[in-house]
Design a protein around this motif. Structure first.
Motif, short mmCIF file in Angstrom:
data_model
loop_
_atom_site.label_atom_id
_atom_site.label_comp_id
_atom_site.label_asym_id
_atom_site.label_seq_id
_atom_site.Cartn_x
_atom_site.Cartn_y
_atom_site.Cartn_z
N LEU A 41 0.88 -1.10 0.50
CA LEU A 41 0.44 0.10 0.07
C LEU A 41 0.78 1.20 -0.22
N GLU A 42 0.15 1.91 -0.65
CA GLU A 42 0.92 3.94 0.17
C GLU A 42 1.23 3.79 1.51
N PRO A 43 2.24 4.67 1.82
CA PRO A 43 2.30 5.49 2.83
C PRO A 43 1.60 6.12 3.38
N GLU A 44 1.15 7.31 2.72
CA GLU A 44 0.14 8.17 2.40
C GLU A 44 -1.09 7.94 3.14
N VAL A 45 -1.75 6.16 2.13
CA VAL A 45 -3.34 5.94 2.07
C VAL A 45 -3.33 5.15 3.79
N VAL A 46 -2.22 4.58 4.26
CA VAL A 46 -2.13 3.82 5.13
C VAL A 46 -1.94 4.77 6.85
N GLU A 47 -2.09 5.98 6.71
CA GLU A 47 -2.10 6.96 7.34
C GLU A 47 -3.22 7.82 7.87
#
Length: 893
Positions: free
Chosen positions: A275-281
């Protein structure tokens, strides 16, 4: 007004765990169709029904019903059949001991059926080898609940899904699998807009994503990593409830320690989960900022070799924030079957006792034995589903009774299951259906009453007990499952213990056991319906839906549990469960580089024995298929709608390709429903690995390494027949029931001169009219009897050259204005209005893709609501709304 006098009868749907209420018109004795509608007063569905529920009344006719007992293929009396069952059972126990006996049940049994089965096996036969197909769907949740709460307790209710400010759906295509709940959420989401955040976590982009604010296309098997990461993030952002943790939980520090190993940072989590880090955050932040957070999950979590850990990783995050059992704030499991919960209540799983009592507490074993006055009470768990059929294969189990389920199709490594049952000395099958893959290998067939013929109770996903009421008498010689087993108990010599004469008597004993020695001084149990232990027959007939616990006669049920922070563990505190990162047992390799995921489609249920009877339910997805990403298709020279061989080290299927970007590269999806009755080569259970979760023993149906290759066909065919015929023995053959006829899709790798006619012995007596369309490479044949068309066969070396199927079906419509002349059938030209609808999108109103697209264009429609106003599509169950939205986008740009 009594049930027998009523013109309308309230009952409960026979499909998923939502447990929708139904109002049915009381039918005539020989009715082939029953008129049903949603019960507006039932709190689960408030009047809504999905496509399957709406068509339930169309599935009650007698096609393929098992009407009388059979032994070794011969019709016998009930007395003879039960004499044989008991004789074989006693002989097996005498020679090999009670552990050589097993019973495999179903989440479609009623609670009363389950109770008698469990009592018979564990208390009187003396074998704990009683398991159920619920092992395939909910066992990991059961194990996770027990580890965290001390018991198998669902803390919340459906209302919480609507009250949540942040709703997280994990491994759940709710739009297709729990459509009524999905529509409840959709309605709230539309009214609240951005004030309600919906997060979807799933390897596939499913129709459920239609309401998503955030979609996380996670790599299969990494859910625990994601939620361990959430736990660490909550701590670092000071969003955990330390006071709650200290007062009401234990094990937090050790759980954190392991979470830091698997998921120390958002970056690490993102990489592992794909996953993209921004999406996880964003997901982490939304969960942290919204006190009203619900995490709901289904088979994408449970059906895993790490399913129990996934469940506990989710629960850990809710415990850390004190969000459990509160309005709009709880972890919540979505049950797959109509009575999987009821089966859990009565101990239908091999590792359970009845009434949420446990084998690991000796006092509980003794307590149940005393209550039942059981002479052969078992003291330890029995074999779970995969273990059970392994034992059958080894010859350790020599007598197995299968009730209301089809394991030759639904079990993993299904070919081995079929072989094991074929070799087993005694296979008894109780079912309402005559021909199933499992019934075909049975020694003894016992006709069971089906939905519309049974009286009893079921419990849905929110612990709500509802009545399933009889609409008509059982057909043929079929009997109730509980009464069949009670008669066996009496014939074994246990007349007093199995003296039940009605389902209410069974229910009263079930309720009494739940209350037996269940009070605060003796460590109270969560499951307590003692308030119903003296219910009268009239009270049982009129029982309204109610959520347990129901400890006394004044109780009106309880929507939520654990809000007070008290749990059912030894200490009264909830347990944090440390969760490690478990790699899948079987990993992809050069031979099998892709990962197979299995699951449901929108309009079918389990192995289609019921839904295939309703023609409109087979039109949305009419053939078994494999979804794969365009990159995986291109590298294997697979095109959309071509035939594909999906193979693993266990077996293979041949299915239709559906190439889509909704599927991740490296991963494929095949639905679970097609059995040998409806597809010669679509039984995907034969491909699935038999790997199980180490704690729940639930099979991992979501992660099997496979490979794909094109199926090279020399000839394709489509056959339409006025009457059903045996499925032709070609490499690819699929039957589809339509409103006017039966359609058979055919393909073979051998170009025989006689074509497909050699596989159609039922049509040998018919006269033929043939036309060889050389220009288009299509051979067309009409089969006639007394001048009437009884079948049509088109065959070609090209699948694409065969006519639109819907265009031929009008040949079998009795309406003379729609009938096609024979020359037009042979020409391959569709008739008046035939086929104009195209592929079905809306099952409730029979609206096809072509009709929707042309109406959007002609009427210049720009919303789902406007399509519904003109065509009705999407205005009933709403399951087709995501597809309508996609068609709007494709037409309007």
């Amino acid at each position: 007004m009594s049930v027998t006098e009523a013109t309308e009868i309230k009952t409960t749907c026979a499909y998923c765990g939502v447990g929708c209420g139904i109002v049915a018109e009381k039918p005539p004795i020989d009715a082939e169709v029953i008129v049903v509608s949603g019960d507006p007063l039932h709190p689960a569905n408030l009047g809504r029904l999905c496509s399957k529920g709406s068509a339930l009344g169309e599935t009650v006719h007698h096609e393929n019903r098992l009407l009388y007992p059979m032994v070794n293929g011969n019709r016998v009396t009930w007395d003879a059949a039960l004499t044989d069952v008991v004789s074989r059972l006693q002989s097996t126990i005498e020679q090999y001991g009670p552990q050589s006996v097993a019973l495999y049940g179903s989440g479609q049994l009623l609670t009363e059926d389950y109770y008698v089965a469990n009592k018979l096996m564990k208390g009187f036969v003396g074998s704990a080898n009683i398991d159920t197909n619920s092992r395939l769907c909910m066992a990991s949740t059961v194990a996770g609940h027990k580890r965290a709460f001390g018991t198998d307790t669902v803390p919340g209710c459906y209302e919480d899904l609507e009250l949540a400010d942040c709703l997280v759906l994990v491994g759940s295509n709710m739009a297709w699998c729990h459509p009524v709940l999905y529509q409840r959420i959709r309605a709230v989401k539309q009214s609240r807009g951005d004030r309600m955040k919906v997060v979807i976590i799933d390897p596939r982009r499913t129709d459920t994503c239609d309401i998503a604010d955030l979609f996380l296309p996670i790599q299969p098997g990494t859910d625990s990593v994601l939620f361990n990461g959430l736990l660490i993030w909550l701590l670092e952002q000071e969003k955990v409830d330390h006071s709650y943790i200290i007062q009401h939980t234990s094990g937090f520090d050790r759980t954190l320690e392991l979470a830091r190993v698997t998921s120390p940072t958002v970056q690490v989590v993102s990489k592992k989960c794909g996953l993209e880090p921004e999406v996880v955050e964003i997901f982490y932040r939304w969960f942290a900022e919204n006190d009203r957070s619900v995490t709901a999950w289904s088979q994408g979590v449970n059906q895993s070799s790490a399913g129990t850990d996934k469940v506990n990783a989710i629960i850990n995050c809710h415990l850390a924030t004190g969000r459990i059992g509160k309005p709009g704030s709880t972890p919540f499991s979505l049950t797959g079957q109509p009575n999987a919960m009821g089966g859990r209540e009565v101990g239908g799983l091999a590792n359970q006792l009845a009434a949420h009592l446990e084998f690991n507490r000796p006092d509980d074993v003794e307590r149940v034995a005393r209550f039942w006055q059981a002479p052969n009470m078992v003291g330890k768990p029995g074999l779970t589903a995969v273990e059970m059929f392994d034992a059958v294969s080894r010859g350790d189990i020599r007598f197995i009774w299968i009730m209301g389920t089809n394991p030759v199709v639904s079990m993993p490594d299904a070919d081995r299951v079929k072989e094991a049952l074929t070799l087993c000395p005694t296979v008894v099958v109780s079912d309402c259906i005559r021909n199933t893959d499992t019934a075909d290998v049975a020694d003894i067939l016992l006709p069971a009453a089906g939905w519309s013929e049974k009286d009893g109770t079921v419990t849905n996903s929110e612990r709500r007990i509802s009545r399933q009421r009889r609409l008509r008498a059982p057909v043929g010689e079929s009997r109730y499952d509980w009464s069949i087993m009670a008669e066996v108990g009496r014939r074994l010599g246990y007349g007093e213990a199995f003296s039940f004469q009605s389902p209410v008597e069974v229910f009263r004993e079930h309720a009494a056991l739940s209350a037996f020695e269940n009070h605060p001084t003796m460590r109270p149990r969560d499951f307590d319906i003692g308030g119903l232990m003296h219910i009268t027959g009239e009270g049982y007939d009129g029982l309204v839906p109610i959520q347990w616990p129901i400890p006394d006669t004044t109780s009106v049920g309880q929507a939520r549990l654990f809000e007070d922070g008290h749990f059912f563990t030894e200490t009264g505190k909830a347990n944090f469960v440390p969760v490690s990162e478990l790699a899948p047992v079987n990993m992809p390799d050069d031979n099998y580089p892709l990962i197979l995921n299995t699951g449901r489609v929108r309009d079918h249920w389990h192995t289609m024995t019921r839904t295939a009877l309703a023609p409109r339910l087979s039109q949305h997805r009419d053939e078994p298929f494999v979804e794969l990403h365009p990159d995986d298709a291109a590298s294997r020279e697979i095109t959309d709608q071509s035939l594909v061989v999906v193979s693993s080290q266990y077996g293979q299927v041949v299915v239709r390709a559906r190439v889509t970007t909704h599927q991740q590269s490296g991963h494929v999806f095949v639905p679970m429903h097609w059995s040998g009755q409806f597809s010669r080569s679509g039984r995907v259970g034969s491909v699935v690995n038999p790997v199980v979760d180490p704690f729940s023993h639930q099979p991992d149906n979501k992660y099997t390494p496979v490979e794909l290759r094109r199926f090279v066909a020399e000839r394709y065919g489509v056959l339409l027949s006025r009457s059903p015929i045996a499925l032709p023995e070609t490499e690819y053959a699929v039957s589809v029931k339509s409103a006017a006829c039966y359609r058979y899709e055919l393909a073979t790798a051998h170009d025989r001169e006689s074509g497909f006619s050699a596989f159609l012995p039922e049509l040998l007596s018919a006269s033929k009219v043939e036309y060889d369309d050389v220009a288009n490479g299509v051979k067309r044949c009409l089969y006639l009897q007394d001048g009437e068309v009884v079948a049509i066969l088109f065959e070609s070396q090209s699948y694409e050259s065969l006519i639109d199927r819907a265009g031929l079906e009008s040949a079998f419509i009795d309406d003379q204005d729609m009938a096609l002349p024979q020359w037009q059938l042979l020409s391959g030209q569709p008739g008046k209005g035939a086929g104009c609808q195209g592929r079905q999108v809306c099952a409730c109103f029979g609206v096809g893709e072509n009709a929707i697209v042309s109406t959007i264009q002609q009427e210049k429609l720009d919303s789902v609501e406007s399509v519904g106003d003109v065509l009705d599509a999407g205005t009933n169950c709403g399951s087709c709304i995501p597809e309508i939205r996609q068609l709007l986008a494709s037409v309007n740009g």
